[in-house]
Motif scaffolding. Structure first.
Motif, PDB file in Angstrom:
ATOM      1  N   LEU B 120     -21.093   3.844 -36.922  1.00  0.00           N
ATOM      2  CA  LEU B 120     -22.098   2.792 -36.819  1.00  0.00           C
ATOM      3  C   LEU B 120     -23.378   3.270 -37.502  1.00  0.00           C
ATOM      4  O   LEU B 120     -23.860   4.372 -37.226  1.00  0.00           O
ATOM      5  CB  LEU B 120     -22.362   2.495 -35.340  1.00  0.00           C
ATOM      6  N   LEU B 121     -23.910   2.438 -38.415  1.00  0.00           N
ATOM      7  CA  LEU B 121     -25.090   2.844 -39.185  1.00  0.00           C
ATOM      8  C   LEU B 121     -26.301   2.000 -38.826  1.00  0.00           C
ATOM      9  O   LEU B 121     -26.169   0.821 -38.503  1.00  0.00           O
ATOM     10  CB  LEU B 121     -24.841   2.667 -40.692  1.00  0.00           C
ATOM     11  N   SER B 122     -27.461   2.621 -38.906  1.00  0.00           N
ATOM     12  CA  SER B 122     -28.702   1.869 -38.794  1.00  0.00           C
ATOM     13  C   SER B 122     -28.950   1.154 -40.123  1.00  0.00           C
ATOM     14  O   SER B 122     -28.273   1.408 -41.122  1.00  0.00           O
ATOM     15  CB  SER B 122     -29.865   2.817 -38.510  1.00  0.00           C
ATOM     16  N   VAL B 123     -29.965   0.287 -40.120  1.00  0.00           N
ATOM     17  CA  VAL B 123     -30.311  -0.413 -41.358  1.00  0.00           C
ATOM     18  C   VAL B 123     -30.696   0.594 -42.434  1.00  0.00           C
ATOM     19  O   VAL B 123     -30.242   0.506 -43.579  1.00  0.00           O
ATOM     20  CB  VAL B 123     -31.463  -1.414 -41.093  1.00  0.00           C
ATOM     21  N   LEU B 129     -26.926   4.169 -48.280  1.00  0.00           N
ATOM     22  CA  LEU B 129     -25.597   4.157 -48.896  1.00  0.00           C
ATOM     23  C   LEU B 129     -25.481   3.073 -49.964  1.00  0.00           C
ATOM     24  O   LEU B 129     -24.857   3.267 -51.004  1.00  0.00           O
ATOM     25  CB  LEU B 129     -24.509   3.930 -47.833  1.00  0.00           C
ATOM     26  N   GLU B 130     -26.019   1.902 -49.681  1.00  0.00           N
ATOM     27  CA  GLU B 130     -25.922   0.756 -50.601  1.00  0.00           C
ATOM     28  C   GLU B 130     -27.277   0.067 -50.670  1.00  0.00           C
ATOM     29  O   GLU B 130     -27.552  -0.869 -49.921  1.00  0.00           O
ATOM     30  CB  GLU B 130     -24.862  -0.252 -50.117  1.00  0.00           C
ATOM     31  N   PRO B 131     -28.129   0.497 -51.582  1.00  0.00           N
ATOM     32  CA  PRO B 131     -29.517   0.005 -51.598  1.00  0.00           C
ATOM     33  C   PRO B 131     -29.650  -1.505 -51.787  1.00  0.00           C
ATOM     34  O   PRO B 131     -30.689  -2.058 -51.451  1.00  0.00           O
ATOM     35  CB  PRO B 131     -30.130   0.747 -52.793  1.00  0.00           C
ATOM     36  N   ASP B 132     -28.637  -2.160 -52.317  1.00  0.00           N
ATOM     37  CA  ASP B 132     -28.798  -3.580 -52.623  1.00  0.00           C
ATOM     38  C   ASP B 132     -28.266  -4.512 -51.544  1.00  0.00           C
ATOM     39  O   ASP B 132     -28.309  -5.731 -51.694  1.00  0.00           O
ATOM     40  CB  ASP B 132     -28.137  -3.906 -53.960  1.00  0.00           C
ATOM     41  N   VAL B 133     -27.777  -3.943 -50.445  1.00  0.00           N
ATOM     42  CA  VAL B 133     -27.366  -4.801 -49.336  1.00  0.00           C
ATOM     43  C   VAL B 133     -28.611  -5.494 -48.788  1.00  0.00           C
ATOM     44  O   VAL B 133     -29.699  -4.919 -48.767  1.00  0.00           O
ATOM     45  CB  VAL B 133     -26.673  -3.955 -48.237  1.00  0.00           C
ATOM     46  N   THR B 134     -28.456  -6.721 -48.370  1.00  0.00           N
ATOM     47  CA  THR B 134     -29.605  -7.491 -47.901  1.00  0.00           C
ATOM     48  C   THR B 134     -30.355  -6.743 -46.792  1.00  0.00           C
ATOM     49  O   THR B 134     -29.749  -6.277 -45.827  1.00  0.00           O
ATOM     50  CB  THR B 134     -29.189  -8.885 -47.398  1.00  0.00           C
ATOM     51  N   PRO B 135     -31.670  -6.654 -46.929  1.00  0.00           N
ATOM     52  CA  PRO B 135     -32.439  -5.981 -45.878  1.00  0.00           C
ATOM     53  C   PRO B 135     -32.433  -6.764 -44.564  1.00  0.00           C
ATOM     54  O   PRO B 135     -32.822  -6.225 -43.530  1.00  0.00           O
ATOM     55  CB  PRO B 135     -33.850  -5.889 -46.467  1.00  0.00           C
ATOM     56  N   SER B 136     -31.965  -8.000 -44.600  1.00  0.00           N
ATOM     57  CA  SER B 136     -31.930  -8.767 -43.350  1.00  0.00           C
ATOM     58  C   SER B 136     -30.662  -8.491 -42.541  1.00  0.00           C
ATOM     59  O   SER B 136     -30.373  -9.170 -41.574  1.00  0.00           O
ATOM     60  CB  SER B 136     -32.055 -10.261 -43.651  1.00  0.00           C
ATOM     61  N   MET B 137     -29.932  -7.477 -42.919  1.00  0.00           N
ATOM     62  CA  MET B 137     -28.735  -7.101 -42.155  1.00  0.00           C
ATOM     63  C   MET B 137     -29.131  -6.572 -40.774  1.00  0.00           C
ATOM     64  O   MET B 137     -30.269  -6.131 -40.558  1.00  0.00           O
ATOM     65  CB  MET B 137     -27.958  -6.030 -42.894  1.00  0.00           C
ATOM     66  N   ILE B 138     -28.198  -6.604 -39.848  1.00  0.00           N
ATOM     67  CA  ILE B 138     -28.485  -6.142 -38.491  1.00  0.00           C
ATOM     68  C   ILE B 138     -27.860  -4.767 -38.254  1.00  0.00           C
ATOM     69  O   ILE B 138     -28.480  -3.874 -37.717  1.00  0.00           O
ATOM     70  CB  ILE B 138     -27.912  -7.126 -37.439  1.00  0.00           C
ATOM     71  N   ALA B 139     -26.615  -4.644 -38.667  1.00  0.00           N
ATOM     72  CA  ALA B 139     -25.911  -3.389 -38.424  1.00  0.00           C
ATOM     73  C   ALA B 139     -24.773  -3.271 -39.432  1.00  0.00           C
ATOM     74  O   ALA B 139     -24.391  -4.250 -40.076  1.00  0.00           O
ATOM     75  CB  ALA B 139     -25.339  -3.357 -37.008  1.00  0.00           C
ATOM     76  N   ALA B 140     -24.267  -2.059 -39.548  1.00  0.00           N
ATOM     77  CA  ALA B 140     -23.131  -1.862 -40.437  1.00  0.00           C
ATOM     78  C   ALA B 140     -22.277  -0.718 -39.916  1.00  0.00           C
ATOM     79  O   ALA B 140     -22.737   0.116 -39.138  1.00  0.00           O
ATOM     80  CB  ALA B 140     -23.608  -1.546 -41.855  1.00  0.00           C
ATOM     81  N   VAL B 141     -21.024  -0.722 -40.337  1.00  0.00           N
ATOM     82  CA  VAL B 141     -20.130   0.381 -39.985  1.00  0.00           C
ATOM     83  C   VAL B 141     -19.565   0.952 -41.281  1.00  0.00           C
ATOM     84  O   VAL B 141     -19.135   0.207 -42.179  1.00  0.00           O
ATOM     85  CB  VAL B 141     -18.981  -0.090 -39.062  1.00  0.00           C
ATOM     86  N   HIS B 142     -19.618   2.257 -41.386  1.00  0.00           N
ATOM     87  CA  HIS B 142     -19.086   2.939 -42.554  1.00  0.00           C
ATOM     88  C   HIS B 142     -17.674   3.427 -42.248  1.00  0.00           C
ATOM     89  O   HIS B 142     -17.444   4.090 -41.240  1.00  0.00           O
ATOM     90  CB  HIS B 142     -20.004   4.125 -42.911  1.00  0.00           C
TER      91      HIS B 142
END
Lengths: 107, 387, 471
Positions: B120-123, B129-142
């Motif tokens: 589980l990753l923070s924003v 890891l992926e600078p162009d992912v929308t900054p409005s994301m909430i969470a991500a899993v690698h």
């Protein structure tokens, strides 16, 4: 190797008054005539190639002249993948050779 | 032992390679050209991230292990072939709403329990890891284990390996029916190019497998589930991982009743970016569908706004082999002796191919399987219920 | 957007179709990707760059002006320039209006009662060693630069390939001040004579013949250029641009003969080995293609897909007069004009004669089966992805693949930005003869392109319809 604009004085079409324009190509000023495409301006100024291919880095400019071959892709005013032979040039256009992305090293 | 495999997609190719390398006399019958349909119309996903704990995840984990060893094995078997572009680039699943985020965290925890690496990753960690992912994301899993191959080249490489081990690949060969002995056992096939004998027949015809099974007198509920992909021109911009939105898992597991969209983004070795995808059960209709492209594009731009200016030069569609309980059928027909299936992998066929081939080969030979085969049996209760 | 008749492409066929449809009372929308009408044939200087007399560059400028003036002055005809048709699907014809390869362009969906496809053709250029050097152009490209830009592509130029079109190209180059040091027609004299001079009465039956155009072109040349038959540019030399070419004498299959090759110093080369029709929209519409890979049409120019008609070069390469006749028929019938109309009958009569003539031209200038003997393993075949002839040989041999999809992905030929428009037919031909069994299987070609011109992802993102927005 010379590509050039037909000199208006000797052109049988008897060109009327034209509006000169200036664009920059990789930072250099290039002059043309309003109504030319970007490819027309560049070729008119004897600029023959403005892109390199992805795998072999070979030079590319205009080839088909009618928007089919995509050889002439350039970055214009910050937008990539514009066909230079299809886009009319406007004074102040900033044309940058499209950096062909090199093959990835980390594979 | 003589085996006829129907279909030269990734599943047929993997089965042919595995079987021929165990000494089985294999002939693939392909009605068009090899890798002419589903296997050349997808991204080449080798994913654990989109699978909940259960038999499919077990098969995916087993297969991924085989995939990792394939480039070296293929180099031994067929030498200097075009690279299959295997890349363990890792997956990044991104949630853009609180609801998605909760579901994603839950799934990741369950997957970790089944041995999947899922962090589980923070924003901030995500954007690193992926600078162009929308900054409005909430969470991500690698998911570092997720990987990718070029599926068409991989299939051709498997076919080349099978050929090198003695298998034959006959293209332009349409199977028209089965030949039976007095007991009703399948002992061969009839085709537009003559009859063929076999001890066993394997249907690996992708989304056409249900149709082919019927033609042979068997029973298999596998049909097409259409999907579109968009392709950009080659770009300097690189997406380092396979990036999905958190809706991907839900769409993969949906019942196919209505059109589903979920984003998957990835750069290819050629510099293009593949942008997927849609899922809908509308038969084999390959006509253009601008609304589907628009929906895929809209989701992609939300997930990665920097792609807004990317030039899309191609759209292509393919048909996933859809099985009602989202599990492939790997095993014997429920009634007809000598008739086997390796079909119904939906969008996961590339990833699941090597494991499927191992499983089916063991079943044909009466040998023990490395992972349980019962969940993939044509007799499993979930298929009866779904029907 | 619901005109009675939508015409895609404003070259001769499209202009004629729009005029015919409007004349029988239909509302018409005429789309073209350029910012003026005329197509490749009537390529000219834009309005922003006035010239007194462009007729000197065109054989039939006055017919163009008449056609254009009638259409542009016609309240029933909506001429939409800078209109890029992206796709055709069950919902309609999807169009972006704005700059070529722009962003945030206006989106329109046309749902017309009938659609006339008049998308034309582009020059085919066979791969030649060195053909990707700057200074090499397609014949049509060099002509477009001369007519539409007043740019001369070089001082000393050769024109090489096949077909009657090479002469007007040479004329255009001469009028731009280039010295055309040779025109090289690959077809041997024997074949040219057999087809051009056979059945001479057919010349008389054509109202406006290709022969007349050739004579016109000849007359326009400032100086007589050496015209050679049975010869071809088989290699192009230079480091970062063209400096010379090798010209070879060919046998009837276009294999270079051991003797008779020479080097000519030039600074530009124009290649034209016939034409490739722009088929992607017709394929998206569901129209059937002929074995020769043109759009199949009936006597009314109807394709197999209702309500699509086709006219001009996409139905077969036939020149401007045939395109005008086909366009007139297509427009008239698409607009449900009367079957006994006099102009329609004239157009049908003209088409009948011109099609027979075009068939002969086609046979005279067919591509020789051994052109690939020009290639070396290092010759680039796919210009976008730098795929060489050697790459094609290697993947074919290694994989023994017979499917075009596999061979494309193994070699990357045809997968770059042009999507196989330039190399597609050559790649197919080179792979076909090397495939096990001697042919490709699966029926796939490079002609299918559901997206017919690139679209920005951000533009496509606004193309969701209510049907898709449901939760």
């Amino acid at each position: 190797m010379v590509t050039r604009l037909v000199p208006p004085a000797s052109d049988p079409v008897e060109p009327g008054a034209f509006t000169p324009i200036t664009i920059t190509v990789n930072g250099e000023s290039v002059s043309g005539v309003l109504g030319q495409t970007l490819a027309g301006v560049m070729l008119g100024a004897n600029v023959l190639a403005w892109r390199t291919t992805r795998r072999q880095g070979r030079p590319r400019g205009a080839f088909c002249g009618i928007g089919v071959c995509f050889d002439c892709l350039v970055e214009v005013n910050g937008q990539r993948d514009v066909r230079a032979c299809q886009r009319r040039a406007a004074s102040g256009d900033v044309v940058v050779s499209q950096g062909a992305p090199p093959p990835r090293e980390d594979r | 032992m003589k085996v006829l495999i129907i279909g030269a997609g990734i599943i047929g190719a993997a089965c042919a390679r595995t079987m021929s390398r165990r000494g089985i006399d294999v002939t693939i019958l392909e009605r068009g050209s090899a890798v002419g349909a589903t296997s050349s119309a997808g991204e080449g996903n080798l994913l654990l991230s989109d699978k909940a704990p259960g038999p499919e995840l077990a098969l995916a984990t087993y297969s991924l292990d085989l995939w990792r060893r394939l480039p070296a094995a293929l180099a031994d078997e067929i030498g200097n072939f075009t690279s299959i572009e295997f890349e363990a680039k890792g997956g990044l699943v991104v949630a853009t709403s609180a609801e998605e985020s909760a579901g994603l965290a839950q799934l990741a925890e369950a997957q970790r329990g089944a041995g999947v690496e899922a962090r589980l990753l923070s924003v901030d960690e995500t954007l690193e890891l992926e600078p162009d992912v929308t900054p409005s994301m909430i969470a991500a899993v690698h998911y570092p284990q997720d990987a990718q191959v070029q599926p068409t080249i991989a299939t051709e490489a498997l076919l080349a390996s099978a050929r090198a081990a003695g298998a034959r690949v006959l293209v332009d060969t349409l199977v028209t029916g089965s030949r039976r002995d007095a007991s009703g056992r399948v002992v061969g096939l009839t085709t537009n190019r003559g009859d063929f004998d076999a001890d066993h027949v394997v249907v690996a015809a992708g989304p056409w497998s249900g149709e082919v099974a019927t033609r042979l007198g068997g029973t298999l509920d596998v049909g097409p589930r259409k999907g579109w992909l968009l392709v950009t021109t080659p770009m300097a911009h690189r997406i380092a991982h396979k990036v999905y939105d958190a809706n991907y898992v839900g769409a993969v597991q949906s019942d196919g009743g209505e059109r589903q969209f979920a984003t998957v983004l990835e750069s290819t070795a050629a510099g293009t970016v593949l942008i997927g995808s849609s899922r809908e059960n509308v038969g084999f209709d390959a006509d253009a569908d601008v609304a589907a492209w628009g929906a895929i594009a809209a989701r992609a731009v939300r997930l990665m706004p920097a792609l807004r200016d990317a030039a899309i030069m191609r759209a292509y569609c393919g048909f996933r082999p859809f099985s009602r309980d989202h599990l492939p059928v790997i095993g014997a027909d429920r009634d007809v002796a000598g008739l086997w299936y390796a079909a119904g992998h939906e969008g996961a066929g590339i990833g699941l191919a090597p494991g499927t081939a191992e499983l089916l080969t063991a079943l044909l030979l009466g040998a023990p399987t490395d992972i349980p085969a019962e969940p993939f049996s044509s007799l499993r209760p979930s298929l009866a219920r779904a029907a | 957007m619901t005109p009675d008749v939508l015409v895609i492409g404003a070259g001769p066929a499209g202009l004629a179709a729009a005029r015919a449809a409007s004349r029988v009372g239909a509302t018409v929308a005429l789309l073209d990707a350029s910012d003026y009408v005329g197509g490749q044939y009537w390529r000219h200087l834009p309005a922003s760059r006035a010239a007194l007399d462009q007729s000197v560059l065109h054989h039939d400028w006055s017919s163009f002006l008449a056609l254009r003036d009638e259409i542009e002055g016609d309240p029933r005809c909506d001429v939409v320039t800078s209109a890029h048709v992206v796709a055709i699907d069950g919902d309609g014809v999807h169009v972006l209006i704005g700059a070529s390869d722009g962003r945030d362009r206006e989106r329109r969906v046309y749902r017309a009662a009938a659609v006339v496809l008049a998308t034309g053709a582009f020059d085919r250029a066979l791969p030649v060693p060195g053909w990707d050097l700057p200074g090499v152009f397609t014949a049509g490209g060099a002509q477009a630069l001369a007519k539409g830009e007043r740019v001369a592509v070089g001082e000393r130029v050769v024109v090489a390939g096949t077909g009657p079109f090479l002469l007007p190209v040479a004329a255009s180059l001469g009028q731009a001040g280039s010295r055309v040091v040779g025109v090289f027609e690959a077809s041997p004299a024997s074949r040219l004579l057999r087809h051009w001079l056979a059945r001479p009465w057919e010349f008389g039956a054509t109202p406006d013949k290709v022969g007349e155009l050739a004579r016109y072109a000849w007359g326009q040349l400032r100086e007589r250029v050496p015209y050679h038959v049975g010869q071809a540019v088989t290699a192009i030399h230079g480091d970062d641009h063209v400096t010379s070419v090798t010209v070879s004498t060919l046998d009837s299959s276009w294999r270079p003969l051991a003797r008779g090759s020479r080097t000519i110093e030039v600074d530009a080369v124009c290649l034209g080995h016939g034409f490739t029709p722009r088929l992607e929209l017709a394929i998206a519409a569901g129209s059937r293609l002929s074995a020769q890979r043109f759009v199949e049409v009936d006597a009314d120019q109807r394709t197999s897909a209702t309500p699509y008609f086709a006219a001009g070069e996409i139905t077969g390469i036939g020149g401007v007069d045939l395109a005008l006749a086909e366009g007139a028929i297509a427009g008239h019938v698409a607009a449900r004009g009367r079957a006994d109309d006099l102009e329609l009958r004239h157009a049908r009569h003209a088409r009948h004669a011109l099609v027979r003539f075009a068939t002969r031209i086609d046979a005279a200038h067919a591509i020789g089966s051994n052109w690939s003997t020009w290639l070396t393993p290092a010759t680039i075949v796919c210009r976008c992805e730098d795929v060489t002839f050697g790459d094609l040989l290697r993947v074919s041999r290694q994989s023994r693949a017979t499917g075009l999809r596999s061979l494309k992905l193994l070699s990357r030929a045809g997968l770059g930005p042009c999507q196989g428009r330039v190399c597609g037919r050559s790649v197919e031909a080179l792979l076909e003869v090397r495939a096990p069994g001697g042919h490709l299987t699966g029926g796939s070609t490079m002609d299918r392109r559901p997206i017919s011109t690139p679209v920005r992802l951000g533009e496509l993102a606004t193309w969701t319809t209510p049907e898709v927005r449901k939760p």
